[in-house]
Design an enzyme around this catalytic site. Sequence first.
Site, short mmCIF file in Angstrom:
data_model
loop_
_atom_site.label_atom_id
_atom_site.label_comp_id
_atom_site.label_asym_id
_atom_site.label_seq_id
_atom_site.Cartn_x
_atom_site.Cartn_y
_atom_site.Cartn_z
N ARG A 106 36.61 32.65 29.85
CA ARG A 106 35.18 32.88 29.97
C ARG A 106 34.79 33.97 28.98
NH1 ARG A 106 32.51 34.74 35.62
NH2 ARG A 106 33.34 36.73 34.94
N THR A 110 28.78 35.79 26.75
CA THR A 110 27.92 34.64 27.09
C THR A 110 28.24 34.10 28.48
OG1 THR A 110 29.50 33.04 26.23
CG2 THR A 110 27.90 33.93 24.66
N ASP A 205 44.52 38.89 35.22
CA ASP A 205 45.11 40.23 35.01
C ASP A 205 45.99 40.63 36.18
OD1 ASP A 205 43.95 40.54 32.56
OD2 ASP A 205 42.31 41.81 33.25
C1 PRP Z 1 38.77 33.39 35.33
C2 PRP Z 1 39.20 32.42 36.42
C3 PRP Z 1 38.37 31.21 36.11
C4 PRP Z 1 37.08 31.81 35.59
C5 PRP Z 1 36.07 31.75 36.69
O1 PRP Z 1 39.41 33.11 34.15
O2 PRP Z 1 40.58 32.17 36.44
O3 PRP Z 1 38.95 30.35 35.14
O4 PRP Z 1 37.37 33.17 35.27
O5 PRP Z 1 34.82 32.16 36.23
P1 PRP Z 1 33.58 31.15 36.12
O6 PRP Z 1 33.56 30.37 37.39
O7 PRP Z 1 32.42 32.07 35.96
O8 PRP Z 1 33.81 30.27 34.92
P2 PRP Z 1 39.18 34.00 32.85
O9 PRP Z 1 38.02 33.47 32.07
O10 PRP Z 1 39.13 35.44 33.24
O11 PRP Z 1 40.45 33.67 31.96
P3 PRP Z 1 41.99 34.11 32.19
O12 PRP Z 1 42.50 33.32 33.38
O13 PRP Z 1 42.63 33.67 30.93
O14 PRP Z 1 42.04 35.58 32.42
N1 URA Z 2 37.15 35.56 37.10
C1 URA Z 2 37.97 36.34 37.85
O1 URA Z 2 39.19 36.41 37.59
N2 URA Z 2 37.42 37.07 38.84
C2 URA Z 2 36.12 37.02 39.13
O2 URA Z 2 35.69 37.71 40.07
C3 URA Z 2 35.28 36.20 38.36
C4 URA Z 2 35.83 35.46 37.36
#
Ligand code: PRP
Ligand code: URA
Length: 211
Positions: A106, A110, A205
């Site tokens: 994400r 944006t 994380d």
């Molecule tokens: C987190 C989570 C989802 C997303 C959810 O991933 O694992 O994929 O955010 O958010 P949304 O519903 O608003 O799209 P992140 O983008 O942090 O990526 P990562 O798992 O690589 O850290």
């Molecule tokens: N992605 C995460 O990992 N945590 C949140 O709370 C929202 C998006």
Amino acid sequence: MSEPKFFLFDHPLIQHKISILRDKQTSTKEFRELVNELAMLMAYEVTRDLPLKEVDIETPVAATKAKVLAGKKIALVPILRAGLGMVDGMLSIIPNAKVGHIGLYRDPNTLKPVEYYCKLPDDIQNREVILLDPMLATGGSASAAMTFLKERGIKNIKFVCLISAPDGIARLQQDHPDVPIFCAAKDERLNDHAYIIPGLGDAGDRLFGTN
Ligand code: PRP
Ligand code: URA
């Protein structure tokens, strides 16, 4: 068209593990173990509608008809990174599933999902897909992953997450009303950075020890 399906798990074991997962004192090791255990427990309910067939078997004392899984093909598709944490737990209940991967992150400015990786089993069109991501916040990532899968001919998708926000649920039910959502907790809201409140922070994380 029928109402979108939403399953909230109220089992005490699941609620207990979710509470430990939320706690900021929980270590990376324990967090990983909990996500794994939660996925395993949730797999039980997610697979409730798997078809059975009848076969003839012999017990040590009699011949009988018995029910076994009809062998419906399943693919697990974690959304990278955090969805990876749910794969092993699911596989322990559905060991014959194939596994595909969709890489999405994400964009912090944006909040839109950015795709960076995709590798799916060749026969994925013939499989039921269980899409995995612990967090459903705005719903942007999960909705994009579902669109992506449908563009590749996949008709049968279930989405399994651990913590959801009302915005994400509404978004998925609008964009993909055919996809049932299975989740362990429905939280209050999103904050100004679209993090789930109370949530558990950044799932990727916490799972991988980055920040
Ligand atoms: C987190 C989570 C989802 C997303 C959810 O991933 O694992 O994929 O955010 O958010 P949304 O519903 O608003 O799209 P992140 O983008 O942090 O990526 P990562 O798992 O690589 O850290
Ligand atoms: N992605 C995460 O990992 N945590 C949140 O709370 C929202 C998006």
